[in-house]
Motif scaffolding. Structure first.
Motif, PDB file in Angstrom:
ATOM      1  N   GLY A 296       0.811  -1.192   0.019  1.00 32.74           N
ATOM      2  CA  GLY A 296       0.088   0.183   0.142  1.00 32.74           C
ATOM      3  C   GLY A 296       0.812   1.038   0.013  1.00 32.74           C
ATOM      4  O   GLY A 296       1.879   1.256  -0.598  1.00 32.74           O
ATOM      5  N   THR A 297       0.350   2.303   0.486  1.00 33.77           N
ATOM      6  CA  THR A 297       0.836   3.687   0.835  1.00 33.77           C
ATOM      7  C   THR A 297       1.140   3.825   2.189  1.00 33.77           C
ATOM      8  O   THR A 297       0.313   4.629   2.736  1.00 33.77           O
ATOM      9  CB  THR A 297       0.246   4.712   0.139  1.00 33.77           C
ATOM     10  OG1 THR A 297      -0.064   4.059  -1.369  1.00 33.77           O
ATOM     11  CG2 THR A 297       1.192   6.098   0.165  1.00 33.77           C
ATOM     12  N   PRO A 298       2.182   3.619   2.926  1.00 32.55           N
ATOM     13  CA  PRO A 298       2.342   3.730   4.253  1.00 32.55           C
ATOM     14  C   PRO A 298       2.531   5.471   4.493  1.00 32.55           C
ATOM     15  O   PRO A 298       2.769   6.140   3.639  1.00 32.55           O
ATOM     16  CB  PRO A 298       3.760   3.113   4.948  1.00 32.55           C
ATOM     17  CG  PRO A 298       3.592   2.172   3.510  1.00 32.55           C
ATOM     18  CD  PRO A 298       3.357   2.739   2.347  1.00 32.55           C
ATOM     19  N   LEU A 299       1.837   5.668   5.434  1.00 27.22           N
ATOM     20  CA  LEU A 299       2.104   7.030   5.921  1.00 27.22           C
ATOM     21  C   LEU A 299       3.541   7.235   6.591  1.00 27.22           C
ATOM     22  O   LEU A 299       4.123   8.370   6.423  1.00 27.22           O
ATOM     23  CB  LEU A 299       1.104   7.514   7.306  1.00 27.22           C
ATOM     24  CG  LEU A 299      -0.181   7.353   7.162  1.00 27.22           C
ATOM     25  CD1 LEU A 299      -0.910   7.768   8.433  1.00 27.22           C
ATOM     26  CD2 LEU A 299      -0.652   8.641   6.218  1.00 27.22           C
ATOM     27  N   LEU A 300       4.172   6.290   7.263  1.00 28.61           N
ATOM     28  CA  LEU A 300       5.705   6.392   7.906  1.00 28.61           C
ATOM     29  C   LEU A 300       6.337   4.913   7.870  1.00 28.61           C
ATOM     30  O   LEU A 300       5.541   3.984   8.179  1.00 28.61           O
ATOM     31  CB  LEU A 300       5.296   6.771   8.991  1.00 28.61           C
ATOM     32  CG  LEU A 300       6.858   7.282   9.976  1.00 28.61           C
ATOM     33  CD1 LEU A 300       7.398   8.451   9.207  1.00 28.61           C
ATOM     34  CD2 LEU A 300       6.367   7.649  11.286  1.00 28.61           C
ATOM     35  N   ASP A 301       7.245   4.793   7.564  1.00 31.80           N
ATOM     36  CA  ASP A 301       8.120   3.465   7.740  1.00 31.80           C
ATOM     37  C   ASP A 301       9.246   3.778   8.522  1.00 31.80           C
ATOM     38  O   ASP A 301      10.333   4.338   8.215  1.00 31.80           O
ATOM     39  CB  ASP A 301       8.710   3.080   6.358  1.00 31.80           C
ATOM     40  CG  ASP A 301       9.519   1.769   6.432  1.00 31.80           C
ATOM     41  OD1 ASP A 301       9.878   1.130   7.419  1.00 31.80           O
ATOM     42  OD2 ASP A 301       9.918   1.478   5.165  1.00 31.80           O
ATOM     43  N   LEU A 302       9.224   3.268   9.875  1.00 28.50           N
ATOM     44  CA  LEU A 302      10.446   3.580  10.551  1.00 28.50           C
ATOM     45  C   LEU A 302      11.210   2.180  10.874  1.00 28.50           C
ATOM     46  O   LEU A 302      11.951   2.099  11.954  1.00 28.50           O
ATOM     47  CB  LEU A 302       9.716   3.896  12.087  1.00 28.50           C
ATOM     48  CG  LEU A 302       8.880   5.197  11.961  1.00 28.50           C
ATOM     49  CD1 LEU A 302       8.345   5.543  13.221  1.00 28.50           C
ATOM     50  CD2 LEU A 302      10.242   6.516  11.560  1.00 28.50           C
ATOM     51  N   VAL A 303      11.002   1.078  10.139  1.00 27.61           N
ATOM     52  CA  VAL A 303      12.056  -0.164  10.124  1.00 27.61           C
ATOM     53  C   VAL A 303      13.547   0.340   9.663  1.00 27.61           C
ATOM     54  O   VAL A 303      13.623   1.053   8.729  1.00 27.61           O
ATOM     55  CB  VAL A 303      11.358  -0.992   9.228  1.00 27.61           C
ATOM     56  CG1 VAL A 303      12.414  -2.302   9.104  1.00 27.61           C
ATOM     57  CG2 VAL A 303       9.979  -1.597   9.582  1.00 27.61           C
ATOM     58  N   SER A 304      14.320   0.035  10.799  1.00 23.21           N
ATOM     59  CA  SER A 304      15.710   0.216  10.308  1.00 23.21           C
ATOM     60  C   SER A 304      16.579  -0.669  11.377  1.00 23.21           C
ATOM     61  O   SER A 304      16.171  -0.941  12.365  1.00 23.21           O
ATOM     62  CB  SER A 304      15.941   1.748  10.513  1.00 23.21           C
ATOM     63  OG  SER A 304      15.773   2.043  11.978  1.00 23.21           O
ATOM     64  N   PRO A 305      17.944  -0.830  11.121  1.00 25.40           N
ATOM     65  CA  PRO A 305      18.648  -1.647  11.987  1.00 25.40           C
ATOM     66  C   PRO A 305      19.032  -0.814  13.284  1.00 25.40           C
ATOM     67  O   PRO A 305      18.987   0.628  13.275  1.00 25.40           O
ATOM     68  CB  PRO A 305      20.040  -1.557  11.262  1.00 25.40           C
ATOM     69  CG  PRO A 305      19.714  -1.375   9.697  1.00 25.40           C
ATOM     70  CD  PRO A 305      18.324  -0.531   9.631  1.00 25.40           C
ATOM     71  N   LYS A 306      18.522  -1.214  14.484  1.00 24.99           N
ATOM     72  CA  LYS A 306      18.737  -0.572  15.694  1.00 24.99           C
ATOM     73  C   LYS A 306      18.907  -1.397  16.759  1.00 24.99           C
ATOM     74  O   LYS A 306      19.052  -2.867  16.729  1.00 24.99           O
ATOM     75  CB  LYS A 306      17.473   0.102  16.067  1.00 24.99           C
ATOM     76  CG  LYS A 306      16.262  -0.684  16.179  1.00 24.99           C
ATOM     77  CD  LYS A 306      14.738   0.042  16.191  1.00 24.99           C
ATOM     78  CE  LYS A 306      14.768   0.721  15.053  1.00 24.99           C
ATOM     79  NZ  LYS A 306      13.349   1.313  15.060  1.00 24.99           N
ATOM     80  N   ARG A 307      19.772  -0.820  17.750  1.00 18.05           N
ATOM     81  CA  ARG A 307      20.102  -1.801  18.895  1.00 18.05           C
ATOM     82  C   ARG A 307      18.654  -2.601  19.632  1.00 18.05           C
ATOM     83  O   ARG A 307      17.563  -1.891  19.585  1.00 18.05           O
ATOM     84  CB  ARG A 307      20.844  -1.009  20.174  1.00 18.05           C
ATOM     85  CG  ARG A 307      21.930  -0.457  19.753  1.00 18.05           C
ATOM     86  CD  ARG A 307      22.658   0.268  20.996  1.00 18.05           C
ATOM     87  NE  ARG A 307      21.826   1.347  21.449  1.00 18.05           N
ATOM     88  CZ  ARG A 307      21.516   1.375  22.829  1.00 18.05           C
ATOM     89  NH1 ARG A 307      21.999   0.319  23.562  1.00 18.05           N
ATOM     90  NH2 ARG A 307      20.726   2.324  23.383  1.00 18.05           N
ATOM     91  N   TYR A 308      18.832  -3.554  19.910  1.00 15.49           N
ATOM     92  CA  TYR A 308      17.664  -4.519  20.364  1.00 15.49           C
ATOM     93  C   TYR A 308      17.217  -3.713  21.767  1.00 15.49           C
ATOM     94  O   TYR A 308      16.045  -3.564  22.016  1.00 15.49           O
ATOM     95  CB  TYR A 308      18.295  -5.862  20.764  1.00 15.49           C
ATOM     96  CG  TYR A 308      17.117  -6.684  21.608  1.00 15.49           C
ATOM     97  CD1 TYR A 308      15.969  -7.118  20.934  1.00 15.49           C
ATOM     98  CD2 TYR A 308      17.371  -7.320  22.850  1.00 15.49           C
ATOM     99  CE1 TYR A 308      15.043  -7.926  21.642  1.00 15.49           C
ATOM    100  CE2 TYR A 308      16.359  -7.795  23.213  1.00 15.49           C
ATOM    101  CZ  TYR A 308      15.311  -8.187  22.946  1.00 15.49           C
ATOM    102  OH  TYR A 308      14.340  -9.006  23.456  1.00 15.49           O
ATOM    103  N   VAL A 309      18.093  -3.414  22.792  1.00 13.00           N
ATOM    104  CA  VAL A 309      17.563  -2.526  24.007  1.00 13.00           C
ATOM    105  C   VAL A 309      16.763  -1.403  23.570  1.00 13.00           C
ATOM    106  O   VAL A 309      15.918  -1.080  23.973  1.00 13.00           O
ATOM    107  CB  VAL A 309      18.758  -2.416  24.944  1.00 13.00           C
ATOM    108  CG1 VAL A 309      19.378  -3.524  25.331  1.00 13.00           C
ATOM    109  CG2 VAL A 309      19.762  -1.492  23.968  1.00 13.00           C
ATOM    110  N   ALA A 310      17.109  -0.797  22.508  1.00 14.80           N
ATOM    111  CA  ALA A 310      16.442   0.438  22.085  1.00 14.80           C
ATOM    112  C   ALA A 310      15.284   0.148  21.534  1.00 14.80           C
ATOM    113  O   ALA A 310      13.954   0.874  21.974  1.00 14.80           O
ATOM    114  CB  ALA A 310      17.262   1.346  20.791  1.00 14.80           C
ATOM    115  N   HIS A 311      14.994  -0.855  20.836  1.00 11.80           N
ATOM    116  CA  HIS A 311      13.489  -1.562  20.330  1.00 11.80           C
ATOM    117  C   HIS A 311      12.761  -1.735  21.562  1.00 11.80           C
ATOM    118  O   HIS A 311      11.431  -1.579  21.725  1.00 11.80           O
ATOM    119  CB  HIS A 311      13.713  -2.663  19.354  1.00 11.80           C
ATOM    120  CG  HIS A 311      12.455  -3.153  18.878  1.00 11.80           C
ATOM    121  ND1 HIS A 311      11.798  -2.074  17.935  1.00 11.80           N
ATOM    122  CD2 HIS A 311      11.872  -4.279  18.831  1.00 11.80           C
ATOM    123  CE1 HIS A 311      10.602  -2.884  17.554  1.00 11.80           C
ATOM    124  NE2 HIS A 311      10.740  -4.006  18.058  1.00 11.80           N
TER     125      HIS A 311
END
Length: 468
Positions: A296-311
């Motif tokens: 579809g057409t997302p409003l926002l895609d915040l998927v990215s590599p990040k620290r597990y503890v941050a997620h």
């Protein structure tokens, strides 16, 4: 006549204070109101005594004192249970919140965790060695409560529930006895602790298996407008059908919270978010999550590599201590079109901008554990839904949000398949506790309860009454 704390002369209470290494708090003490508060600000109870324990010895002393003076006992670990069972009126709160130590053996891949620790404490220590064990999705959730009820979260499809990774538990019984439960010691009790809740004693420390995780994972939400919810959920149904175990997902239906990573123009906009956490190699995750990100057409895609503890801590600010919470929850089957229609029709009719719905995808390793291996009894449920009415203490949403949650829950009646015991709210009765277990599991739990707590001393919980 059984003595009460009011009958105890001042000397007895002072003797208790002198015996403890921790702190004894009474209603006249300056820090009483802070000490009696729990995560759910709706809960307003006034215990006669609060014992902030420094270790197992204090727990034993507090249990024995409570039994001598016939006091109700509430047990506090993280104080995060929505029903507010960590605090009572008139009785004694045995508070483990100062017992937050975590010891990690990176070679044996084992963590030993005190009963008052939070999941953020565990993740902080374990991730120093690139390790983790399945926990919740909010870092200020207590280890004890989440573990004893089962433990669902980002890692469960790969490594099982928290209870599937519990190796042993040190516990103080209703008689003030210290015992250890494991596969080799008090094995029936150990079975019961893995899903039977806080019914059997006070766990002062846990031992968990650890696994290589991160420290970098591919994670974050993809967010679509509320009008796209039906299409997003139909896509999601197919997307998770053959999802690898490394992929954990949680769907959130509700206004977009005003997080710093969200553009201001999207704050509070009704939306559907599919939050993902891929714990395998990031390159593999990019391929696995590509269909989700391209739908579809997302409003926002915040998927990215990040620290597990941050997620793990990314949602903390959306469920703050002291806000008011009212929950309704149930396990659900696969997402049929009819079920999706119910979700769409009810999810966005809240008055409070803080209320929302979360849908957990189970399966994977959770479903491969034999049904009788632990007391957790929802191994075959594909999903769990938690309807969260949320408002701040200064907001007048209590009636609207509790009514919304109940109506939503009633509309799910044709699809209900049991319940996760940790999600039962303050007004859920014994009948709903029974829904968390099949008949054979419940009877076995009741018999173990009769052996370790025949007087139902520990009943301020999602209670299982002793058999007989």
């Amino acid at each position: 006549m059984t003595p009460t704390v009011r009958d105890a002369d001042q000397t007895a209470v002072e003797d208790l204070r002198e015996t403890l290494r921790g702190t004894l708090i009474r209603p006249t003490d300056e820090d009483y109101d802070e000490a009696r508060g729990v995560w759910n600000g709706m809960i307003d109870r006034h215990p006669a005594l609060i014992v902030q324990c420094s270790g197992t010895a204090d727990v034993i002393v507090a249990v024995n004192f409570a039994r001598e003076y016939d006091l109700e006992i509430a047990v506090r670990g993280g104080g995060h249970n929505v029903a507010g069972t960590a605090v009572c009126d008139d009785g004694i709160v045995i508070d483990l919140s100062a017992m937050r130590a975590v010891w990690v053996d990176p070679l044996a891949r084992i963590a030993r965790v005190q009963g008052g620790a939070l999941w953020g404490d565990v993740d902080h220590e374990a991730q120093a060695h690139g390790l983790a064990t399945p926990g919740g999705i909010v870092s200020h959730t207590g280890v004890a409560g989440l573990t004893l009820g089962g433990g669902i979260g980002w890692l469960m499809r790969k490594h099982g529930l928290t209870v599937d990774n519990l190796l042993s538990a040190d516990m103080v019984t209703a008689d003030g006895e210290f015992i250890r439960a494991s596969e080799d010691e008090h094995s029936e009790l150990f079975w019961a602790l893995r899903g039977g809740g806080g019914n059997f004693g006070i766990v002062t420390s846990f031992e968990f298996a650890l696994y290589p995780v991160g420290p970098t994972v591919l994670a974050g939400p993809v967010i679509w407008a509320a009008d796209d919810t039906a299409a997003a959920l139909r896509f999601y149904r197919d997307f998770v059908q053959d999802a690898p175990d490394e992929l954990g997902t949680v769907v959130r239906l509700g206004p977009i919270p005003p997080l710093s990573v969200v553009p201001e123009e999207l704050h509070w906009r009704p939306a559907v978010a599919i939050n993902a956490c891929y714990t395998g190699p990031v390159e593999e995750g990019e391929s696995v999550l590509r269909p989700l990100r391209e739908h579809g057409t997302p409003l926002l895609d915040l998927v990215s590599p990040k620290r597990y503890v941050a997620h793990q801590s990314g949602l903390d600010s959306t469920v703050l201590h002291g806000w008011h919470y009212y929950w309704k929850s149930t396990d659900l089957p696969e997402l049929s079109d009819d079920l999706i229609e119910v979700l769409v029709n009810h999810a966005f009719s809240t008055k409070s901008p803080r209320s929302y719905v979360v849908l957990f995808h189970l399966g994977g390793a959770v479903s491969r554990v034999p049904g009788d291996a632990t007391a957790y009894a929802s191994r075959n449920a594909p999903h769990n839904i938690n309807i969260n009415g949320v408002w701040r203490p200064d907001e007048d949403f209590a009636e609207s949000e509790t009514t919304w949650a109940r109506r939503f829950f009633d509309a799910l009646e044709p699809y209900r398949e049991g319940v996760y015991v940790n999600f039962l709210d303050v007004d859920d009765d014994t009948r709903r506790v029974r829904e968390a277990y099949d008949e054979q599991t419940y009877q076995r739990l009741a018999e173990i309860k009769a052996e370790y707590d025949p007087d139902n001393v520990f009943h301020l919980n999602q209670n299982i009454e002793p058999a007989g």
